[in-house]
Enzyme design. Sequence first.
Site, PDB file in Angstrom:
ATOM      1  N   ASP A 138      -0.545   1.361  -1.226  1.00  0.00           N
ATOM      2  CA  ASP A 138       0.734   0.722  -0.919  1.00  0.00           C
ATOM      3  C   ASP A 138       0.923  -0.395  -1.938  1.00  0.00           C
ATOM      4  O   ASP A 138       1.016  -1.574  -1.611  1.00  0.00           O
ATOM      5  CB  ASP A 138       0.843   0.228   0.527  1.00  0.00           C
ATOM      6  CG  ASP A 138       1.258   1.366   1.475  1.00  0.00           C
ATOM      7  OD1 ASP A 138       1.382   2.518   1.017  1.00  0.00           O
ATOM      8  OD2 ASP A 138       1.478   1.089   2.665  1.00  0.00           O
ATOM      9  N   TYR A 162       6.252  -1.797  -2.601  1.00  0.00           N
ATOM     10  CA  TYR A 162       7.139  -1.616  -1.436  1.00  0.00           C
ATOM     11  C   TYR A 162       8.590  -1.596  -1.869  1.00  0.00           C
ATOM     12  O   TYR A 162       8.901  -2.174  -2.905  1.00  0.00           O
ATOM     13  CB  TYR A 162       6.909  -2.762  -0.433  1.00  0.00           C
ATOM     14  CG  TYR A 162       5.630  -2.580   0.325  1.00  0.00           C
ATOM     15  CD1 TYR A 162       5.586  -1.719   1.414  1.00  0.00           C
ATOM     16  CD2 TYR A 162       4.476  -3.247  -0.057  1.00  0.00           C
ATOM     17  CE1 TYR A 162       4.398  -1.534   2.121  1.00  0.00           C
ATOM     18  CE2 TYR A 162       3.290  -3.052   0.654  1.00  0.00           C
ATOM     19  CZ  TYR A 162       3.262  -2.203   1.740  1.00  0.00           C
ATOM     20  OH  TYR A 162       2.106  -2.007   2.433  1.00  0.00           O
ATOM     21  N   ASN A 198       0.817   5.619   1.389  1.00  0.00           N
ATOM     22  CA  ASN A 198       1.960   6.417   1.859  1.00  0.00           C
ATOM     23  C   ASN A 198       3.292   5.882   1.328  1.00  0.00           C
ATOM     24  O   ASN A 198       4.191   6.665   1.019  1.00  0.00           O
ATOM     25  CB  ASN A 198       1.971   6.514   3.391  1.00  0.00           C
ATOM     26  CG  ASN A 198       1.844   5.169   4.080  1.00  0.00           C
ATOM     27  OD1 ASN A 198       0.904   4.425   3.802  1.00  0.00           O
ATOM     28  ND2 ASN A 198       2.769   4.837   4.952  1.00  0.00           N
ATOM     29  N   HIS A 204      -1.967   0.635  13.060  1.00  0.00           N
ATOM     30  CA  HIS A 204      -2.029   2.099  12.953  1.00  0.00           C
ATOM     31  C   HIS A 204      -3.266   2.696  13.614  1.00  0.00           C
ATOM     32  O   HIS A 204      -3.265   3.867  13.981  1.00  0.00           O
ATOM     33  CB  HIS A 204      -2.004   2.539  11.474  1.00  0.00           C
ATOM     34  CG  HIS A 204      -0.738   2.198  10.769  1.00  0.00           C
ATOM     35  ND1 HIS A 204      -0.635   1.124   9.907  1.00  0.00           N
ATOM     36  CD2 HIS A 204       0.487   2.772  10.795  1.00  0.00           C
ATOM     37  CE1 HIS A 204       0.598   1.061   9.431  1.00  0.00           C
ATOM     38  NE2 HIS A 204       1.298   2.045   9.956  1.00  0.00           N
ATOM     39  N   ASP A 242      -3.495  -0.780   7.370  1.00  0.00           N
ATOM     40  CA  ASP A 242      -3.223  -1.820   8.354  1.00  0.00           C
ATOM     41  C   ASP A 242      -3.244  -3.153   7.624  1.00  0.00           C
ATOM     42  O   ASP A 242      -4.180  -3.438   6.860  1.00  0.00           O
ATOM     43  CB  ASP A 242      -4.269  -1.792   9.484  1.00  0.00           C
ATOM     44  CG  ASP A 242      -3.810  -0.895  10.627  1.00  0.00           C
ATOM     45  OD1 ASP A 242      -2.577  -0.737  10.797  1.00  0.00           O
ATOM     46  OD2 ASP A 242      -4.665  -0.349  11.347  1.00  0.00           O
ATOM     47  N   HIS A 243      -2.180  -3.969   7.858  1.00  0.00           N
ATOM     48  CA  HIS A 243      -2.000  -5.202   7.097  1.00  0.00           C
ATOM     49  C   HIS A 243      -2.834  -6.322   7.693  1.00  0.00           C
ATOM     50  O   HIS A 243      -2.315  -7.286   8.254  1.00  0.00           O
ATOM     51  CB  HIS A 243      -0.520  -5.572   7.049  1.00  0.00           C
ATOM     52  CG  HIS A 243       0.306  -4.535   6.333  1.00  0.00           C
ATOM     53  ND1 HIS A 243       1.667  -4.617   6.199  1.00  0.00           N
ATOM     54  CD2 HIS A 243      -0.073  -3.399   5.698  1.00  0.00           C
ATOM     55  CE1 HIS A 243       2.104  -3.565   5.516  1.00  0.00           C
ATOM     56  NE2 HIS A 243       1.074  -2.805   5.216  1.00  0.00           N
TER      57      HIS A 243
END
Length: 331
Positions: free
Chosen positions: A82, A85, A120, A223, A250-251
């Site tokens: 990622d 963005y 993703n 997630h 996952d952030h």
Amino acid sequence: MASLQNKTMVLSLLLSLFSLFSREISAEFQRFEQNIRGDGTLRFLVVGDWGRNGGFNQSEVAFQMGRIGEELDIDFVVSTGDNFYDDGLKGDDDPKFVNSFTNIYTAMSLQKPWFSVLGNHDYRGNALAQLSPVLRKVDGRWLCLRSFIVNAEIAELFFVDTTPFVRYYFLNPEDHVYDWRNVIPTKRYTSTVLKDLESALKTSSAKWKIVVGHHAIRSAGHHGDTHELVQSLLPILRANDVDFYMNGHDHCLEQISDIESPIQFLTSGAGSKAWRGDVKDLNGNGLKFFYDGQGFMSVRLTQNEAEIRFYDVLGRVIHRWDMSKMFRADI
Ligand SMILES: *[C@@H]1O[C@H](CO)[C@@H](O)[C@H](O)[C@H]1NC(C)=O
């Protein structure tokens, strides 16, 4: 001696011919050699889920990475995906690349190779753009491939393209458009990735085996676990003495210890937007550390010792994990 050398040469020639012809069906586990410093230690930073033109504290995290990177004198940076963005890059001339990467991670200590996988969100744009060698001309640090290996003497890092494993993205195409060029049929693609990873792990003689992917195998974050990876990837890691699985998605920052093996699951996906606010109850199932905010991770490895550190947006150490292991050769 000479004949052994000749045999090895012939063998490697045959192997490279074979890989030339099998490229079509083979996942691209290209190998890169990374020399490490004379004292035999390897140091690197891990960050994920970051590219937002500096927003959501991306610049603040970048600043602290520069500081810690200098302190540790790092060899490289790992990006867990990622990278850009919301929808990856539009092309290899997308200004997002410079605005979210080159102009953000400006510290001297971060002018090292950046080994990156796709997440993703990167698949929502032109996925091939991030893999393009053109980007390396714009910023020589950038190295993003689908699946590849970095051999750093005492450690071997196996980067795996996890997005095509996740069924959700295929079952809900109305959500977003994904760039699946070169990865369909997915079943064949993912089984080739797993097969190539397994044989690379089996033949590895590195002291530390580290696998990197975008999606978590285990996570207490938003997630949660990625069931496809628990099913197909985890058994391979367990069977081949992998020490660490590192991911983003996952952030947050977290450490989970596997219950059936010495594997540590390390999430570093907090390079910009964080504070999602939902944590799953793992019933104490291996959860060692969870932090919902921004930050990054550092790894320092010697032959026998590993030191993992997690840092928040102000560069404060918020979690430490030290381990040592006796290797068969040392006993
Ligand atoms: C950025 O970090 C600061 C300092 O910890 C915090 O107060 C702020 O809420 C963060 N901003 C975002 C968007 O998360």
